[in-house]
Motif scaffolding. Structure first.
Motif, mmCIF file in Angstrom:
data_model
loop_
_atom_site.group_PDB
_atom_site.id
_atom_site.type_symbol
_atom_site.label_atom_id
_atom_site.label_comp_id
_atom_site.label_asym_id
_atom_site.label_seq_id
_atom_site.Cartn_x
_atom_site.Cartn_y
_atom_site.Cartn_z
ATOM 1 N N UNK A 191 0.832 -1.206 0.000
ATOM 2 C CA UNK A 191 0.000 0.000 0.000
ATOM 3 C C UNK A 191 0.865 1.253 0.000
ATOM 4 N N UNK A 192 2.008 1.212 0.678
ATOM 5 C CA UNK A 192 2.922 2.351 0.612
ATOM 6 C C UNK A 192 3.430 2.567 -0.806
ATOM 7 N N UNK A 193 3.628 1.470 -1.539
ATOM 8 C CA UNK A 193 4.057 1.609 -2.924
ATOM 9 C C UNK A 193 3.022 2.297 -3.785
ATOM 10 N N UNK A 194 1.757 2.164 -3.403
ATOM 11 C CA UNK A 194 0.673 2.810 -4.158
ATOM 12 C C UNK A 194 0.468 4.254 -3.715
ATOM 13 N N UNK A 195 0.389 4.487 -2.404
ATOM 14 C CA UNK A 195 0.088 5.837 -1.919
ATOM 15 C C UNK A 195 1.308 6.746 -1.903
ATOM 16 N N UNK A 196 2.508 6.153 -1.730
ATOM 17 C CA UNK A 196 3.748 6.927 -1.591
ATOM 18 C C UNK A 196 3.668 7.890 -0.408
ATOM 19 N N UNK A 197 2.839 7.560 0.574
ATOM 20 C CA UNK A 197 2.641 8.461 1.707
ATOM 21 C C UNK A 197 2.352 7.635 2.960
ATOM 22 N N UNK A 198 3.164 7.835 3.994
ATOM 23 C CA UNK A 198 2.936 7.128 5.250
ATOM 24 C C UNK A 198 1.636 7.571 5.920
ATOM 25 N N UNK A 199 1.334 8.873 5.995
ATOM 26 C CA UNK A 199 0.045 9.273 6.594
ATOM 27 C C UNK A 199 -1.151 8.722 5.824
ATOM 28 N N UNK A 200 -1.106 8.734 4.499
ATOM 29 C CA UNK A 200 -2.220 8.197 3.721
ATOM 30 C C UNK A 200 -2.386 6.698 3.960
ATOM 31 N N UNK A 201 -1.278 6.001 4.118
ATOM 32 C CA UNK A 201 -1.356 4.557 4.362
ATOM 33 C C UNK A 201 -1.940 4.274 5.740
ATOM 34 N N UNK A 202 -1.554 5.076 6.727
ATOM 35 C CA UNK A 202 -2.161 4.933 8.061
ATOM 36 C C UNK A 202 -3.667 5.172 7.981
ATOM 37 N N UNK A 203 -4.073 6.211 7.274
ATOM 38 C CA UNK A 203 -5.499 6.511 7.155
ATOM 39 C C UNK A 203 -6.227 5.402 6.401
ATOM 40 N N UNK A 204 -5.544 4.823 5.415
ATOM 41 C CA UNK A 204 -6.156 3.714 4.669
ATOM 42 C C UNK A 204 -6.385 2.516 5.577
ATOM 43 N N UNK A 205 -5.421 2.227 6.441
ATOM 44 C CA UNK A 205 -5.583 1.112 7.382
ATOM 45 C C UNK A 205 -6.746 1.370 8.331
ATOM 46 N N UNK A 206 -6.840 2.587 8.835
ATOM 47 C CA UNK A 206 -7.939 2.924 9.747
ATOM 48 C C UNK A 206 -9.290 2.761 9.057
ATOM 49 N N UNK A 207 -9.388 3.260 7.827
ATOM 50 C CA UNK A 207 -10.646 3.146 7.082
ATOM 51 C C UNK A 207 -10.952 1.693 6.752
ATOM 52 N N UNK A 208 -9.935 0.925 6.370
ATOM 53 C CA UNK A 208 -10.150 -0.485 6.045
ATOM 54 C C UNK A 208 -10.650 -1.255 7.254
ATOM 55 N N UNK A 209 -10.085 -0.974 8.416
ATOM 56 C CA UNK A 209 -10.549 -1.645 9.634
ATOM 57 C C UNK A 209 -11.998 -1.278 9.955
ATOM 58 N N UNK A 210 -12.351 -0.024 9.735
ATOM 59 C CA UNK A 210 -13.733 0.406 9.982
ATOM 60 C C UNK A 210 -14.694 -0.330 9.061
ATOM 61 N N UNK A 211 -14.341 -0.433 7.791
ATOM 62 C CA UNK A 211 -15.212 -1.142 6.848
ATOM 63 C C UNK A 211 -15.252 -2.635 7.151
ATOM 64 N N UNK A 212 -14.126 -3.179 7.592
ATOM 65 C CA UNK A 212 -14.062 -4.623 7.841
ATOM 66 C C UNK A 212 -14.956 -5.028 9.012
#
Length: 218
Positions: A191-212
């Protein structure tokens, strides 16, 4: 006839050769000035593009999500996918059409790259962060050029504006790394390879957990 001299006029007259010599010195100086002024040092070589940032030490994988329906290549599974998307639309607060696109991508990757373990919740998390929750996932042009594909078998060309095609293309790219996205290292590095951003990847994990953790309506 000799010209008369005036009182006080004791300096000898300059000869023509002396005048030309002076002009030559001035001209040489001007040439040096212009030459030095227009000479440029060699341009520095461009620095290599930075890679994605490193995952944090305590990185974790997303929580497991309710699986999308089983992909049935020889039979239509649109009815099951639509029902699954409608059941999750309320709890996730996402449009059913987006959930259907993410679910379809998970279904396709389950068959095409079984060791990838890509969840629709990760795609939904990326959509929440990268596309502000609506519209197709943004696909960088190099990724689209290499991995774009039509999500449905209708013989049409892939369309970046189509939510299902965009999700499927991103899924193909994510699973092309060979990483297991059910593991922390595999998920973060991909996911870091896609976003190229550590904050965006953290936010993606948070959102993914919420949806999961969203339970189906039924």
């Amino acid at each position: 006839m000799v010209e008369p001299t005036h009182p006080g006029d004791t300096k000898p007259r300059r000869s023509a050769s002396t005048l030309w010599l002076a002009l030559g010195v001035v001209a040489t100086g001007l040439i040096l000035i212009f030459t030095l002024g227009t000479t440029r040092p060699d341009s520095p070589k461009p620095l290599p593009a930075p890679g994605p940032p490193s995952p944090p030490p305590a990185a974790a994988a997303p929580k497991p999500a309710v699986a999308a329906p089983v992909d049935r290549p020889t039979k239509s599974d649109e009815a099951q996918l639509d029902e699954w998307a409608r059941d999750l639309a309320g709890p996730t607060k996402l449009p059913a059409v987006l959930l259907g696109a993410y679910g379809r991508a998970e279904m396709r990757m389950r068959e095409e790259a079984p060791n990838c373990h890509l969840s629709w919740a990760t795609l939904a998390g990326l959509g929440q962060v990268q596309a502000v929750g609506s519209g197709p996932l943004p696909v960088p042009q190099p990724i689209w050029n290499r991995w774009s594909a039509r999500a449905t078998n209708d013989a049409k060309r892939a369309d970046m504006r189509n939510v299902a095609d965009a999700a499927y293309t991103v899924a193909r790219y994510l699973c092309s790394t060979g990483a297991d996205l059910s593991t922390a290292n595999g998920w973060w590095s991909t996911i870091l390879g896609y976003t190229q951003s550590l904050p965006d990847t953290r936010d993606t994990l948070t959102a993914a957990d919420t949806f999961a953790t969203a339970a189906p309506a039924r």
